[in-house]
Design a protein around this motif. Structure first.
Motif, mmCIF file in Angstrom:
data_model
loop_
_atom_site.group_PDB
_atom_site.id
_atom_site.type_symbol
_atom_site.label_atom_id
_atom_site.label_comp_id
_atom_site.label_asym_id
_atom_site.label_seq_id
_atom_site.Cartn_x
_atom_site.Cartn_y
_atom_site.Cartn_z
ATOM 1 N N GLU A 177 1.940 -1.876 -4.869
ATOM 2 C CA GLU A 177 2.854 -1.281 -4.037
ATOM 3 C C GLU A 177 2.348 -1.394 -2.540
ATOM 4 O OE1 GLU A 177 3.605 2.708 -4.945
ATOM 5 O OE2 GLU A 177 4.479 2.383 -6.929
ATOM 6 N N GLN A 178 1.164 -1.111 -2.267
ATOM 7 C CA GLN A 178 0.653 -1.261 -0.801
ATOM 8 C C GLN A 178 0.721 -2.708 -0.373
ATOM 9 O OE1 GLN A 178 -3.268 0.007 -1.031
ATOM 10 N NE2 GLN A 178 -2.804 2.286 -1.346
ATOM 11 N N ASP A 179 0.589 -3.787 -1.343
ATOM 12 C CA ASP A 179 0.410 -5.205 -1.002
ATOM 13 C C ASP A 179 2.086 -5.540 -0.605
ATOM 14 O OD1 ASP A 179 -1.992 -5.570 -1.682
ATOM 15 O OD2 ASP A 179 -1.722 -6.253 -3.464
ATOM 16 N N LEU A 180 3.191 -4.914 -1.723
ATOM 17 C CA LEU A 180 4.262 -4.982 -0.903
ATOM 18 C C LEU A 180 4.810 -4.605 0.255
ATOM 19 C CD1 LEU A 180 6.175 -4.797 -4.690
ATOM 20 C CD2 LEU A 180 5.788 -6.824 -3.482
ATOM 21 N N ASP A 181 4.251 -3.150 0.261
ATOM 22 C CA ASP A 181 4.680 -2.560 1.578
ATOM 23 C C ASP A 181 4.267 -3.267 2.925
ATOM 24 O OD1 ASP A 181 6.016 -0.665 0.080
ATOM 25 O OD2 ASP A 181 4.312 0.741 -0.019
ATOM 26 N N ARG A 200 9.977 4.648 1.714
ATOM 27 C CA ARG A 200 9.498 3.332 1.027
ATOM 28 C C ARG A 200 9.975 3.928 -0.652
ATOM 29 N NH1 ARG A 200 5.008 4.261 3.854
ATOM 30 N NH2 ARG A 200 3.992 5.692 2.276
ATOM 31 N N GLY A 201 10.370 2.806 -1.553
ATOM 32 C CA GLY A 201 10.534 3.088 -2.989
ATOM 33 C C GLY A 201 11.120 1.888 -3.601
ATOM 34 N N ALA A 252 13.899 -5.424 -10.408
ATOM 35 C CA ALA A 252 13.131 -4.351 -9.770
ATOM 36 C C ALA A 252 13.025 -4.923 -8.204
ATOM 37 C CB ALA A 252 11.807 -3.946 -10.070
ATOM 38 N N LEU A 253 13.360 -3.945 -7.166
ATOM 39 C CA LEU A 253 13.101 -4.189 -5.671
ATOM 40 C C LEU A 253 12.305 -3.388 -5.137
ATOM 41 C CD1 LEU A 253 16.656 -5.458 -4.777
ATOM 42 C CD2 LEU A 253 14.526 -7.036 -5.137
ATOM 43 N N ARG A 254 11.525 -3.507 -4.276
ATOM 44 C CA ARG A 254 10.756 -2.573 -3.507
ATOM 45 C C ARG A 254 11.247 -2.795 -2.078
ATOM 46 N NH1 ARG A 254 7.125 1.930 -4.188
ATOM 47 N NH2 ARG A 254 5.932 2.007 -2.148
ATOM 48 N N PHE A 255 11.638 -1.462 -1.344
ATOM 49 C CA PHE A 255 12.232 -1.476 0.115
ATOM 50 C C PHE A 255 11.360 -0.440 0.744
ATOM 51 C CE2 PHE A 255 14.035 2.436 -2.068
ATOM 52 C CZ PHE A 255 13.932 3.383 -1.161
ATOM 53 N N ARG A 256 11.655 -0.770 2.144
ATOM 54 C CA ARG A 256 11.079 -0.143 3.349
ATOM 55 C C ARG A 256 11.924 -0.064 4.362
ATOM 56 N NH1 ARG A 256 5.933 1.072 5.660
ATOM 57 N NH2 ARG A 256 6.072 1.166 8.018
ATOM 58 N N VAL A 257 12.214 1.586 4.872
ATOM 59 C CA VAL A 257 13.038 1.697 6.101
ATOM 60 C C VAL A 257 12.276 2.298 7.041
ATOM 61 C CG1 VAL A 257 15.135 2.736 6.609
ATOM 62 C CG2 VAL A 257 14.901 2.347 4.228
ATOM 63 N N GLU A 258 12.596 1.562 8.287
ATOM 64 C CA GLU A 258 12.171 2.271 9.584
ATOM 65 C C GLU A 258 13.283 2.548 10.225
ATOM 66 O OE1 GLU A 258 8.699 0.831 11.728
ATOM 67 O OE2 GLU A 258 8.331 -0.714 10.132
ATOM 68 N N PRO A 259 13.506 3.661 10.628
ATOM 69 C CA PRO A 259 14.575 4.127 11.503
ATOM 70 C C PRO A 259 14.171 3.933 13.058
ATOM 71 C CG PRO A 259 13.305 6.286 11.060
ATOM 72 C CD PRO A 259 12.590 5.164 10.030
#
Length: 420
Positions: free
Chosen positions: A44-48, A130-131, A140-147
């Protein structure tokens, strides 16, 4: 059924093996959980980390067009627009600005509605999110959001998504390998514990079994003389005039009981390794003749045929073995309502005792030598003593049936070279 001490000790071995296996299994399961969890966190950390590069880069490309509107023109012109991971710049609420979704050639597709839900949640909380989410093809997809802010408040967010199916497949393979390895290791540790506990317990179990055999043989050998001694004592009490005749027989029985006890103690010490066999050259024919002469026949017919032969044996133990063979033949080697007929032959280091009884059941021939076993003319424990004496001297004890009927027991002992 009551278990013997040796059986209970062997059962303790199984309990020890089970305990060791359970403890090892618990430790390995904890380690497996930690390894699998650490692997999942690392992936997860690698994807993030890859997603953070995208969101941070896109945030630097977002501009204010001077009219208070959000401009994504620089984002659309950047090379990030054509690469994976895919991303989107979306408003945190309706009517704030027009969203932008990257071309992401070859990237897994995802419904814009799913992305909007995640961006709105990040804008509302003012934190990065993140999730995992689901692609349009079910992957399956990994997402990251930055407002991001405009005018001091959060108005939208940049969300990047990456394909997590490959990482999850590798994680699943690792999970199976860890679980399979733990199962194999638990089995190996259980087997090793069973073997080691068996080696540790075996001497104690053997000692307990020898003790039980010794007690059983003591009871077996003393039962007859004790009964005879009691009968003599009761006869002497009832007939005072016969005491003078009964006293020598009483003394003889007491002496025989003392000899039995001494013999059993000798065997116990030999089995424990405290003493060694008192081996010496002995004329076997003379020893057997003496045992037959000292054994009450009780009306039975006993004939002895001997040829001079010298053997290397412990005389006391061999006397006891011959006495047991003879006692076995006198007790069981006869037909109903008839006196026993026993033939004893000594030659070439072999003592053969033949009777005219029912013989030995071929299916029970081996069991006849087991302690407490009974088969045909076998007395069970008495023959097990004879076999032990034979084996202690490097000899053998055999049993078979004669063609004309009856059982034949043959004790073979090592002969002194040139002594036959």
């Amino acid at each position: 059924m009551t278990r013997s001490s040796a059986d209970r000790l062997r059962r303790l071995r199984l309990l020890m093996t089970l305990l060791v296996t359970v403890v090892n299994a618990a430790v390995l399961i904890v380690l497996a959980v930690l390894v699998i969890g650490a692997d999942a966190d690392r992936r997860e950390q690698d994807l993030d980390a890859g997603l953070q590069v995208v969101t941070s880069s896109v945030l630097r490309l977002i501009r204010d067009d001077g009219r208070g509107e959000i401009s994504t023109a620089a984002v659309a012109a950047d090379e990030l627009n054509d690469r994976c991971p895919g991303f989107a710049v979306l408003p945190g609420g309706p009517g704030q600005f027009k969203g932008f979704v990257s071309d992401g050639g070859g990237c897994p597709g995802v419904a814009t509605a799913n992305l909007e839900v995640q961006v709105q949640a990040a804008v509302k909380s003012g934190t990065q999110l993140r999730g995992f989410t689901t692609a349009t093809d079910g992957g399956a997809l990994r997402f990251r959001v930055e407002p991001f802010r405009q005018g001091g408040r959060y108005v939208g967010g940049v969300i990047a998504v990456a394909d997590a199916s490959v990482s999850e497949a590798e994680h699943d393979r690792l999970t199976l390998l860890v679980i399979g390895g733990c199962v194999l290791l638990i089995g190996a540790l259980g087997l090793a514990g069973h073997v080691l506990s068996g080696r540790a317990i075996r001497p104690a179990a053997a000692a307990l079994e020898q003790q039980e055999v010794l007690l059983a043989e003591t009871a077996h050998d003393l039962r007859t003389p004790v009964a005879a001694l009691r009968a003599l004592a009761e006869t002497a009490l009832r007939n005072p005039a016969e005491r003078a005749d009964l006293l020598p027989r009483t003394v003889a029985l007491a002496s025989r009981m003392g000899g039995i006890i001494d013999g059993l103690l000798v065997r116990a010490r030999l089995a424990a390794g405290v003493d060694q066999l008192a081996v010496q050259p002995v004329w076997l024919d003379q020893l057997v003749a003496g045992v037959v002469e000292d054994t009450p026949a009780g009306g039975a017919s006993v004939t002895v045929t001997t040829a001079p032969c010298k053997v290397l044996v412990d005389p006391a133990l061999i006397q006891r073995a011959i006495g047991n063979l003879l006692d076995n033949a006198l007790r069981y080697g006869r037909q109903p309502d008839q006196q026993a007929v026993v033939q004893v032959i000594v030659a070439n280091g072999r003592v053969t005792v033949a009777d005219h009884g029912p013989g030995v059941d071929s299916a029970l021939a081996d069991a006849a030598f087991d302690r407490f076993g009974t088969g045909g003319s076998s007395s069970g424990l008495g023959l097990s003593i004879v076999r032990w004496v034979a084996q202690a001297h490097g000899g053998t004890l055999s049993a078979y049936n004669a063609e004309e009927g009856g059982a034949i027991f043959e004790l073979a002992l090592p002969v002194v070279p040139g002594g036959a």
